[in-house]
Design an enzyme around this catalytic site. Sequence first.
Site, PDB file in Angstrom:
ATOM      1  N   ASP A  92      33.681  42.471  34.764  1.00  0.00           N
ATOM      2  CA  ASP A  92      34.365  42.930  33.533  1.00  0.00           C
ATOM      3  C   ASP A  92      35.548  42.036  33.154  1.00  0.00           C
ATOM      4  O   ASP A  92      35.789  41.823  31.973  1.00  0.00           O
ATOM      5  CB  ASP A  92      34.709  44.425  33.566  1.00  0.00           C
ATOM      6  CG  ASP A  92      35.706  44.830  34.642  1.00  0.00           C
ATOM      7  OD1 ASP A  92      36.003  44.003  35.524  1.00  0.00           O
ATOM      8  OD2 ASP A  92      36.167  45.975  34.580  1.00  0.00           O
ATOM      9  N   TYR A 127      42.035  41.720  45.028  1.00  0.00           N
ATOM     10  CA  TYR A 127      41.500  41.799  43.662  1.00  0.00           C
ATOM     11  C   TYR A 127      42.134  40.691  42.807  1.00  0.00           C
ATOM     12  O   TYR A 127      41.442  39.955  42.110  1.00  0.00           O
ATOM     13  CB  TYR A 127      41.806  43.179  43.070  1.00  0.00           C
ATOM     14  CG  TYR A 127      41.362  43.384  41.636  1.00  0.00           C
ATOM     15  CD1 TYR A 127      40.138  43.978  41.347  1.00  0.00           C
ATOM     16  CD2 TYR A 127      42.170  43.005  40.571  1.00  0.00           C
ATOM     17  CE1 TYR A 127      39.731  44.185  40.040  1.00  0.00           C
ATOM     18  CE2 TYR A 127      41.779  43.206  39.260  1.00  0.00           C
ATOM     19  CZ  TYR A 127      40.565  43.799  39.002  1.00  0.00           C
ATOM     20  OH  TYR A 127      40.184  43.998  37.703  1.00  0.00           O
ATOM     21  N   GLU A 156      29.396  44.190  39.034  1.00  0.00           N
ATOM     22  CA  GLU A 156      30.659  44.348  39.754  1.00  0.00           C
ATOM     23  C   GLU A 156      31.495  43.080  39.640  1.00  0.00           C
ATOM     24  O   GLU A 156      30.998  41.975  39.848  1.00  0.00           O
ATOM     25  CB  GLU A 156      30.360  44.643  41.225  1.00  0.00           C
ATOM     26  CG  GLU A 156      31.314  45.605  41.865  1.00  0.00           C
ATOM     27  CD  GLU A 156      31.258  46.991  41.243  1.00  0.00           C
ATOM     28  OE1 GLU A 156      32.187  47.310  40.473  1.00  0.00           O
ATOM     29  OE2 GLU A 156      30.309  47.740  41.519  1.00  0.00           O
ATOM     30  N   SER A 177      50.139  68.399  37.440  1.00  0.00           N
ATOM     31  CA  SER A 177      48.807  68.315  38.038  1.00  0.00           C
ATOM     32  C   SER A 177      48.723  69.324  39.164  1.00  0.00           C
ATOM     33  O   SER A 177      49.588  69.338  40.046  1.00  0.00           O
ATOM     34  CB  SER A 177      48.551  66.910  38.583  1.00  0.00           C
ATOM     35  OG  SER A 177      47.410  66.941  39.431  1.00  0.00           O
ATOM     36  N   SER A 210      41.605  57.437  38.093  1.00  0.00           N
ATOM     37  CA  SER A 210      42.708  57.031  37.206  1.00  0.00           C
ATOM     38  C   SER A 210      42.240  56.986  35.750  1.00  0.00           C
ATOM     39  O   SER A 210      42.924  57.467  34.844  1.00  0.00           O
ATOM     40  CB  SER A 210      43.283  55.687  37.633  1.00  0.00           C
ATOM     41  OG  SER A 210      42.301  54.668  37.610  1.00  0.00           O
ATOM     42  N   ASP A 238      36.161  51.028  33.380  1.00  0.00           N
ATOM     43  CA  ASP A 238      36.381  52.403  33.810  1.00  0.00           C
ATOM     44  C   ASP A 238      36.682  53.330  32.638  1.00  0.00           C
ATOM     45  O   ASP A 238      36.130  54.410  32.511  1.00  0.00           O
ATOM     46  CB  ASP A 238      37.542  52.468  34.814  1.00  0.00           C
ATOM     47  CG  ASP A 238      37.264  51.663  36.060  1.00  0.00           C
ATOM     48  OD1 ASP A 238      36.120  51.196  36.226  1.00  0.00           O
ATOM     49  OD2 ASP A 238      38.203  51.493  36.858  1.00  0.00           O
ATOM     50  N   ALA A 294      38.785  56.564  45.611  1.00  0.00           N
ATOM     51  CA  ALA A 294      37.470  56.365  46.228  1.00  0.00           C
ATOM     52  C   ALA A 294      36.627  55.369  45.434  1.00  0.00           C
ATOM     53  O   ALA A 294      35.428  55.237  45.668  1.00  0.00           O
ATOM     54  CB  ALA A 294      36.738  57.696  46.339  1.00  0.00           C
ATOM     55  N   GLY A 295      37.248  54.688  44.480  1.00  0.00           N
ATOM     56  CA  GLY A 295      36.500  53.741  43.658  1.00  0.00           C
ATOM     57  C   GLY A 295      35.668  54.441  42.598  1.00  0.00           C
ATOM     58  O   GLY A 295      34.744  53.851  42.043  1.00  0.00           O
ATOM     59  N   SER A 326      37.145  56.006  39.982  1.00  0.00           N
ATOM     60  CA  SER A 326      37.927  55.966  38.762  1.00  0.00           C
ATOM     61  C   SER A 326      38.575  57.278  38.372  1.00  0.00           C
ATOM     62  O   SER A 326      38.505  57.710  37.222  1.00  0.00           O
ATOM     63  CB  SER A 326      37.052  55.471  37.618  1.00  0.00           C
ATOM     64  OG  SER A 326      37.706  54.413  37.019  1.00  0.00           O
TER      65      SER A 326
HETATM   66  P1  ADP Z   1      40.620  55.376  41.562  1.00  0.00           P
HETATM   67  O1  ADP Z   1      40.762  55.220  40.098  1.00  0.00           O
HETATM   68  O2  ADP Z   1      39.588  54.493  42.150  1.00  0.00           O
HETATM   69  O3  ADP Z   1      40.426  56.798  41.973  1.00  0.00           O
HETATM   70  P2  ADP Z   1      43.317  54.456  41.497  1.00  0.00           P
HETATM   71  O4  ADP Z   1      44.231  53.948  42.538  1.00  0.00           O
HETATM   72  O5  ADP Z   1      43.032  53.587  40.345  1.00  0.00           O
HETATM   73  O6  ADP Z   1      41.988  54.920  42.236  1.00  0.00           O
HETATM   74  O7  ADP Z   1      43.893  55.797  40.920  1.00  0.00           O
HETATM   75  C1  ADP Z   1      44.293  56.864  41.780  1.00  0.00           C
HETATM   76  C2  ADP Z   1      45.612  57.443  41.317  1.00  0.00           C
HETATM   77  O8  ADP Z   1      45.393  58.240  40.121  1.00  0.00           O
HETATM   78  C3  ADP Z   1      46.207  58.418  42.295  1.00  0.00           C
HETATM   79  O9  ADP Z   1      46.982  57.733  43.267  1.00  0.00           O
HETATM   80  C4  ADP Z   1      47.083  59.273  41.403  1.00  0.00           C
HETATM   81  O10 ADP Z   1      48.300  58.609  41.088  1.00  0.00           O
HETATM   82  C5  ADP Z   1      46.261  59.342  40.137  1.00  0.00           C
HETATM   83  N1  ADP Z   1      45.447  60.561  40.149  1.00  0.00           N
HETATM   84  C6  ADP Z   1      44.106  60.654  40.313  1.00  0.00           C
HETATM   85  N2  ADP Z   1      43.706  61.950  40.267  1.00  0.00           N
HETATM   86  C7  ADP Z   1      44.826  62.686  40.068  1.00  0.00           C
HETATM   87  C8  ADP Z   1      45.096  64.092  39.927  1.00  0.00           C
HETATM   88  N3  ADP Z   1      44.128  65.000  39.997  1.00  0.00           N
HETATM   89  N4  ADP Z   1      46.375  64.473  39.715  1.00  0.00           N
HETATM   90  C9  ADP Z   1      47.367  63.563  39.663  1.00  0.00           C
HETATM   91  N5  ADP Z   1      47.167  62.253  39.788  1.00  0.00           N
HETATM   92  C10 ADP Z   1      45.932  61.797  39.985  1.00  0.00           C
HETATM   93 MG    MG Z   2      41.346  53.462  39.109  1.00  0.00          MG
END
Ligand code: ADP
Ligand code: MG
Length: 385
Positions: free
Chosen positions: A37, A225, A34, A68, A129, A173, A124-125, A127
Amino acid sequence: MAAQQQVRAGFVELYGAEPEGVWSAPGRVNLIGEHTDYNDGFVMPFALPHTAVAAVSRRGDGVLRLHSSDVDGGVVELRLDELAPESDRNWTAYPAGVVWALREAGHPVTGADVHLTSTVPAGAGLSSSAALEVVIALALNDLYDLGLQRWQLARLCQRAENVYVGAPTGIMDQTASACCEAGHALFLDTRDLSQKQIPFDLAAEGMRLLVVDTQVKHAHSDGEYGKRRAGCEKGAALLGVDALRDIPYADLDAALARLGDEEEVRRLVRHVVTEDERVERVVTLLEAGDSRAIGQVLTEGHASLRDDFRISCPELDLVVDTALASGALGARMTGGGFGGSAIVLAEAADVDTITKAVEEAFATAGFTAPRVFEAVPSAGARRVS
Ligand code: ADP
Ligand code: MG
């Protein structure tokens, strides 16, 4: 209906034609490694069964249409020649950023229609994104026959997130989502991106790995971060190395002594250097078939993140303490910190007891009920139809 058929049907409804294909890319959990990277160090994620699934077709007119099913607001239409870094604060920045990064790197992407859905919990951590980025990158790589390798797609996705979205994240990630294999954890050297699949089939050995999503997202996590990252860079500069990865574990005490009264930097350095060593220890243990013994290493990792890196929070500590007190083999926070998720390694027979104990502890403390689920090391990104 399976997710891929649902996404296919949703695409037809939105765009009036069958998509050229459907792709999926998973979220990930980091087993150990953790905040290493961005210090050129080691990480060891595995892919979740939770995935982003995208139906995609090419377009030839320089238009990108994004939808989405998890977000209100309908189809978003963007012009490729107007894509610009940090111009978009919405979810669409992730897929658009990937298209931007591909085009910036000279790849002839001329447009796309995209409809997606994801079972990766956002924020939720885990990933969500990267799952979003990688599913788009793989789809376009296939459709436009770009011939990019998985690690190259991961790099482009990281660039999309760093430059286009404007979020300073490391390479883990995206590499995890793009490269993981079912039944394995991915030992990744983030300096040269060399990787090794390490067998990690807990179910076969009567163990389980639980993810406990605390549902906590602290507002200041991005700034914190950045501070940790800057502190690590300062440590490397003070020690005269390119990155903290270059401090061998055997030389840690000498390095810490050289940092004199830079107390905060010393703590950060100590975490990063010991964490790299913990990753190597976990690899050695798993390769030797001694999987139960990694529990202790995970727990050590948590203490380091809590006391040295100082990115835990009461909810994460409560998960770890309660799980250990209820018989877990090991537990630690995972991800960026200040909330998000913890992982718990346990004997299969102890899972119910531990889950109940954590839920009760949260209720007693007055915290929001956590979401607990089992994480089976799953496949990386792939074309599904
Ligand atoms: P993590 O990667 O830990 O889940 P991030 O803040 O890096 O958190 O990414 C979350 C963001 O990714 C959300 O706020 C949204 O903008 C985008 N995202 C994630 N899942 C979806 C989805 N199913 N549809 C549209 N956007 C999404
Ligand atoms: Mg992310």
